[in-house]
Design a protein around this motif. Structure first.
Motif, PDB file in Angstrom:
ATOM      1  N   SER A 159     -36.536  44.286  34.357  1.00 36.16           N
ATOM      2  CA  SER A 159     -35.605  44.583  34.693  1.00 36.16           C
ATOM      3  C   SER A 159     -34.122  44.675  35.356  1.00 36.16           C
ATOM      4  O   SER A 159     -34.046  45.788  34.059  1.00 36.16           O
ATOM      5  CB  SER A 159     -34.935  42.601  34.282  1.00 36.16           C
ATOM      6  N   ILE A 160     -33.555  44.792  36.276  1.00 34.56           N
ATOM      7  CA  ILE A 160     -32.762  45.112  36.619  1.00 34.56           C
ATOM      8  C   ILE A 160     -31.263  44.425  37.025  1.00 34.56           C
ATOM      9  O   ILE A 160     -31.275  43.803  37.784  1.00 34.56           O
ATOM     10  CB  ILE A 160     -33.242  46.156  37.964  1.00 34.56           C
ATOM     11  N   SER A 161     -29.886  44.924  36.359  1.00 34.16           N
ATOM     12  CA  SER A 161     -29.387  44.581  36.335  1.00 34.16           C
ATOM     13  C   SER A 161     -27.536  45.109  36.171  1.00 34.16           C
ATOM     14  O   SER A 161     -28.088  45.974  35.497  1.00 34.16           O
ATOM     15  CB  SER A 161     -28.859  42.654  35.594  1.00 34.16           C
ATOM     16  N   TYR A 181     -29.332  44.902  48.862  1.00 36.55           N
ATOM     17  CA  TYR A 181     -28.437  44.177  48.796  1.00 36.55           C
ATOM     18  C   TYR A 181     -28.557  42.480  48.563  1.00 36.55           C
ATOM     19  O   TYR A 181     -28.312  42.108  47.814  1.00 36.55           O
ATOM     20  CB  TYR A 181     -26.793  43.875  49.442  1.00 36.55           C
ATOM     21  N   GLU A 182     -29.916  42.064  49.226  1.00 36.55           N
ATOM     22  CA  GLU A 182     -30.722  40.187  49.734  1.00 36.55           C
ATOM     23  C   GLU A 182     -31.791  40.612  48.478  1.00 36.55           C
ATOM     24  O   GLU A 182     -32.273  40.129  48.048  1.00 36.55           O
ATOM     25  CB  GLU A 182     -30.727  40.475  51.222  1.00 36.55           C
ATOM     26  N   SER A 183     -32.093  41.966  47.504  1.00 35.13           N
ATOM     27  CA  SER A 183     -32.843  41.356  46.698  1.00 35.13           C
ATOM     28  C   SER A 183     -32.134  41.347  45.747  1.00 35.13           C
ATOM     29  O   SER A 183     -33.370  41.760  44.430  1.00 35.13           O
ATOM     30  CB  SER A 183     -33.565  43.246  47.382  1.00 35.13           C
ATOM     31  N   TYR A 184     -30.977  41.492  45.893  1.00 31.88           N
ATOM     32  CA  TYR A 184     -30.617  40.762  44.151  1.00 31.88           C
ATOM     33  C   TYR A 184     -29.826  39.466  44.600  1.00 31.88           C
ATOM     34  O   TYR A 184     -29.240  39.483  44.724  1.00 31.88           O
ATOM     35  CB  TYR A 184     -29.563  41.924  43.906  1.00 31.88           C
ATOM     36  N   THR A 185     -29.813  38.724  43.440  1.00 30.83           N
ATOM     37  CA  THR A 185     -28.021  37.850  42.925  1.00 30.83           C
ATOM     38  C   THR A 185     -27.341  38.264  42.740  1.00 30.83           C
ATOM     39  O   THR A 185     -27.250  38.759  41.864  1.00 30.83           O
ATOM     40  CB  THR A 185     -29.675  36.440  42.169  1.00 30.83           C
ATOM     41  N   TRP A 186     -26.310  37.850  43.274  1.00 31.11           N
ATOM     42  CA  TRP A 186     -25.293  38.369  43.086  1.00 31.11           C
ATOM     43  C   TRP A 186     -24.059  37.032  42.555  1.00 31.11           C
ATOM     44  O   TRP A 186     -24.281  35.783  43.099  1.00 31.11           O
ATOM     45  CB  TRP A 186     -24.105  39.072  44.032  1.00 31.11           C
ATOM     46  N   TRP A 187     -23.426  36.851  41.353  1.00 35.34           N
ATOM     47  CA  TRP A 187     -22.145  36.370  41.102  1.00 35.34           C
ATOM     48  C   TRP A 187     -20.695  36.820  40.800  1.00 35.34           C
ATOM     49  O   TRP A 187     -20.760  37.782  40.466  1.00 35.34           O
ATOM     50  CB  TRP A 187     -22.794  35.129  39.254  1.00 35.34           C
ATOM     51  N   ARG A 198     -34.437  40.216  42.041  1.00 27.87           N
ATOM     52  CA  ARG A 198     -34.382  38.599  42.506  1.00 27.87           C
ATOM     53  C   ARG A 198     -36.212  39.171  42.098  1.00 27.87           C
ATOM     54  O   ARG A 198     -36.951  37.873  41.901  1.00 27.87           O
ATOM     55  CB  ARG A 198     -34.267  38.534  43.581  1.00 27.87           C
ATOM     56  N   PHE A 199     -36.791  40.332  41.776  1.00 27.23           N
ATOM     57  CA  PHE A 199     -38.304  40.074  41.635  1.00 27.23           C
ATOM     58  C   PHE A 199     -38.401  41.476  39.878  1.00 27.23           C
ATOM     59  O   PHE A 199     -39.370  42.119  40.946  1.00 27.23           O
ATOM     60  CB  PHE A 199     -38.769  40.857  42.783  1.00 27.23           C
ATOM     61  N   PRO A 200     -37.734  40.905  39.622  1.00 25.31           N
ATOM     62  CA  PRO A 200     -38.275  41.738  38.335  1.00 25.31           C
ATOM     63  C   PRO A 200     -39.865  41.726  38.110  1.00 25.31           C
ATOM     64  O   PRO A 200     -40.568  43.355  37.253  1.00 25.31           O
ATOM     65  CB  PRO A 200     -38.326  40.726  36.966  1.00 25.31           C
TER      66      PRO A 200
END
Length: 291
Positions: free
Chosen positions: A224-226, A248-254, A181-183
């Motif tokens: 960026s990280i994904s 894990y909350e530092s990432y957006t999840w789909w 979320r914070f690139p």
């Protein structure tokens, strides 16, 4: 072993060489890694413990105030004291007793049964038995370990991915896409890579029920990280254990649809580390595998 003054001085010089960078790192940090005690802290504290106790005099330690502060912070944590505290206190009290009194106690005092265990064993015995966060789920036909073996030992595109496509149990497992979320906070690529590794290190207990391929895209100060993740069950695994919730909350999840062409393309690209990687829009830099 006969005391060798020159060997001792050489050893102390080596300790100075090693403690210097550690002290510099701790000048602006509470802990060397992250914002709380990590396995790295435990390892280094235990490595330094006997140096601080038996080798390094106060005048030597004065040159490393940040390391001293961090070391004292760690050993005074309840978890450290549970293993080291009682033993250290008993050792100090024993040294203060007259020798004759210590000998007499050894003759007349039998150890309590609990004292036959070491401090580490007693602390471990006091820990509640860990519960399997996935035990309530029905048995699945998909053998993650077998897929990991094929992924590690055979060709990814011709063997591992076909096995995954044929055996994946969409009812017992789920696919997820993650994006950092914070690139804008990603600076040198080596630090971004360390960030990816640190996340994996905190999830050791999750390895039997998860798999991921995570990619760092871009260059220094423009990254960026994904990644694509496989989890046991239909939800994100992280909320199931406090130990897994650090990052894990530092990432957006789909959540992904395993049957869709878009998902299959994502899985293929992140497995081969090659492709258009839409909608990332940046070139592949390096990847990490959680297995």
């Amino acid at each position: 072993m006969r005391h060798d003054k020159q060997a001792t001085e050489n050893a102390k010089q080596e300790v100075r060489r090693i403690l210097g960078p550690l002290d510099a790192r701790l000048k602006t940090r509470t802990f060397p890694v992250g914002e709380r005690v990590m396995p790295a802290d435990i390892t280094v504290v235990c490595t330094l413990l006997w140096l601080y106790k038996q080798v390094l005099e106060p005048s030597f330690c004065q040159a490393f105030p940040n390391t001293n502060r961090w070391f004292l912070t760690c050993i005074n944590q309840p978890q450290f004291r549970a293993v080291l505290g009682k033993k250290e206190k008993a050792s100090r009290e024993e040294k203060q007793k007259p020798q004759a009194e210590r000998k007499e106690e050894k003759k007349t005092t039998a150890p309590a049964p609990e004292d036959e265990l070491g401090e580490c064993e007693r602390a471990a015995a006091a820990e509640p038995e860990a519960k399997d966060a996935f035990a309530r789920l029905p048995k699945s036909t998909f053998a993650l370990d077998e897929f990991k073996r094929k992924h590690s030992n055979e060709d990814t595109l011709s063997v591992a991915l076909p096995y995954f496509g044929e055996h994946f149990d969409k009812d017992g497992w789920s696919l997820w896409y993650s994006e950092y979320r914070f690139p804008e906070g990603l600076t040198p690529t080596f630090m971004s890579c360390n960030l990816m590794t640190a996340v994996f290190q905190r999830l050791d207990d999750l390895r039997k029920n998860a798999f991921a391929r995570v990619i760092l895209f871009g260059t220094n100060n423009s990254g960026s990280i994904s990644g694509v993740w496989v989890f046991r069950g239909q939800g994100l695994a992280f909320p199931l254990s406090p130990d897994w919730q650090v990052s894990y909350e530092s990432y957006t999840w789909w959540k992904l649809d395993p049957s869709s062409e878009e998902t299959q393309m994502l899985v293929r690209e992140y497995s081969s580390w090659d492709g258009a990687f839409q909608p990332v829009g940046k070139a592949f830099n390096q990847g990490k595998i959680f297995k």
